[in-house]
Design a protein around this motif. Structure first.
Motif, mmCIF file in Angstrom:
data_model
loop_
_atom_site.group_PDB
_atom_site.id
_atom_site.type_symbol
_atom_site.label_atom_id
_atom_site.label_comp_id
_atom_site.label_asym_id
_atom_site.label_seq_id
_atom_site.Cartn_x
_atom_site.Cartn_y
_atom_site.Cartn_z
ATOM 1 N N ALA A 63 -21.334 12.439 32.751
ATOM 2 C CA ALA A 63 -21.158 12.417 34.209
ATOM 3 C C ALA A 63 -21.070 10.981 34.750
ATOM 4 C CB ALA A 63 -22.294 13.178 34.885
ATOM 5 N N LYS A 64 -21.738 10.039 34.091
ATOM 6 C CA LYS A 64 -21.705 8.632 34.528
ATOM 7 C C LYS A 64 -20.302 8.030 34.430
ATOM 8 C CE LYS A 64 -26.440 7.455 33.346
ATOM 9 N NZ LYS A 64 -27.297 6.891 32.298
ATOM 10 N N LEU A 65 -19.447 8.631 33.624
ATOM 11 C CA LEU A 65 -18.091 8.107 33.420
ATOM 12 C C LEU A 65 -17.070 8.706 34.380
ATOM 13 C CD1 LEU A 65 -18.011 8.063 29.522
ATOM 14 C CD2 LEU A 65 -18.340 6.120 31.057
ATOM 15 N N LYS A 66 -17.530 9.519 35.330
ATOM 16 C CA LYS A 66 -16.620 10.185 36.273
ATOM 17 C C LYS A 66 -15.668 9.165 36.888
ATOM 18 C CE LYS A 66 -16.610 13.524 39.982
ATOM 19 N NZ LYS A 66 -16.851 14.895 39.606
ATOM 20 N N GLY A 67 -14.394 9.489 36.905
ATOM 21 C CA GLY A 67 -13.388 8.607 37.484
ATOM 22 C C GLY A 67 -12.765 7.645 36.484
ATOM 23 N N THR A 68 -13.326 7.548 35.283
ATOM 24 C CA THR A 68 -12.755 6.686 34.241
ATOM 25 C C THR A 68 -11.512 7.379 33.685
ATOM 26 O OG1 THR A 68 -14.963 5.894 33.648
ATOM 27 C CG2 THR A 68 -13.217 5.531 32.031
ATOM 28 N N SER A 69 -10.417 6.662 33.598
ATOM 29 C CA SER A 69 -9.184 7.270 33.076
ATOM 30 C C SER A 69 -9.325 7.548 31.586
ATOM 31 C CB SER A 69 -7.990 6.345 33.312
ATOM 32 O OG SER A 69 -8.067 5.217 32.448
ATOM 33 N N ALA A 70 -8.507 8.473 31.096
ATOM 34 C CA ALA A 70 -8.516 8.797 29.667
ATOM 35 C C ALA A 70 -8.198 7.549 28.851
ATOM 36 C CB ALA A 70 -7.513 9.906 29.375
ATOM 37 N N GLU A 71 -7.246 6.744 29.333
ATOM 38 C CA GLU A 71 -6.856 5.530 28.605
ATOM 39 C C GLU A 71 -8.021 4.554 28.512
ATOM 40 O OE1 GLU A 71 -5.064 6.898 31.060
ATOM 41 O OE2 GLU A 71 -3.110 7.354 30.177
ATOM 42 N N ASP A 72 -8.723 4.337 29.629
ATOM 43 C CA ASP A 72 -9.870 3.430 29.623
ATOM 44 C C ASP A 72 -10.970 3.948 28.708
ATOM 45 O OD1 ASP A 72 -8.679 1.631 31.332
ATOM 46 O OD2 ASP A 72 -9.817 2.252 33.109
ATOM 47 N N ALA A 73 -11.234 5.255 28.768
ATOM 48 C CA ALA A 73 -12.277 5.840 27.919
ATOM 49 C C ALA A 73 -11.898 5.697 26.450
ATOM 50 C CB ALA A 73 -12.500 7.303 28.287
#
Length: 85
Positions: A63-73
């Motif tokens: 949940a802390k990663l909400k808004g992170t794009s797939a590419e960034d992740a």
């Protein structure tokens, strides 16, 4: 998303299963969360109950990663696995 990034991500996923040392729990949660964010997207699942401590920790990390794009992740996942190898 570039095919190169996807291929590097898939290689890192394979590499994550063969690390010489088991990462600590905080690092394992980060690996899990980055993988979920990269492959599923934002956490839309129901938060597990208090009896499921592991499930709650995983849910919170993702949940802390909400808004992170797939590419960034994917890139963060690759960088993390490479730093552990």
């Amino acid at each position: 998303m570039s095919a190169d990034l996807k291929a590097r991500f898939e290689a890192a996923v394979a590499q994550s299963k063969n690390l010489s040392e088991r990462p600590d729990n905080a690092t394992l949660l980060k690996i899990y969360a980055l993988y979920k964010q990269a492959t599923v997207g934002d956490n839309e699942e129901k938060k597990p109950g208090f009896g499921d401590m592991v499930g709650r920790a995983k849910w919170d990390a993702w949940a802390k990663l909400k808004g992170t794009s797939a590419e960034d992740a994917m890139q963060q996942y690759i960088d993390l696995i490479e730093s552990l190898s």
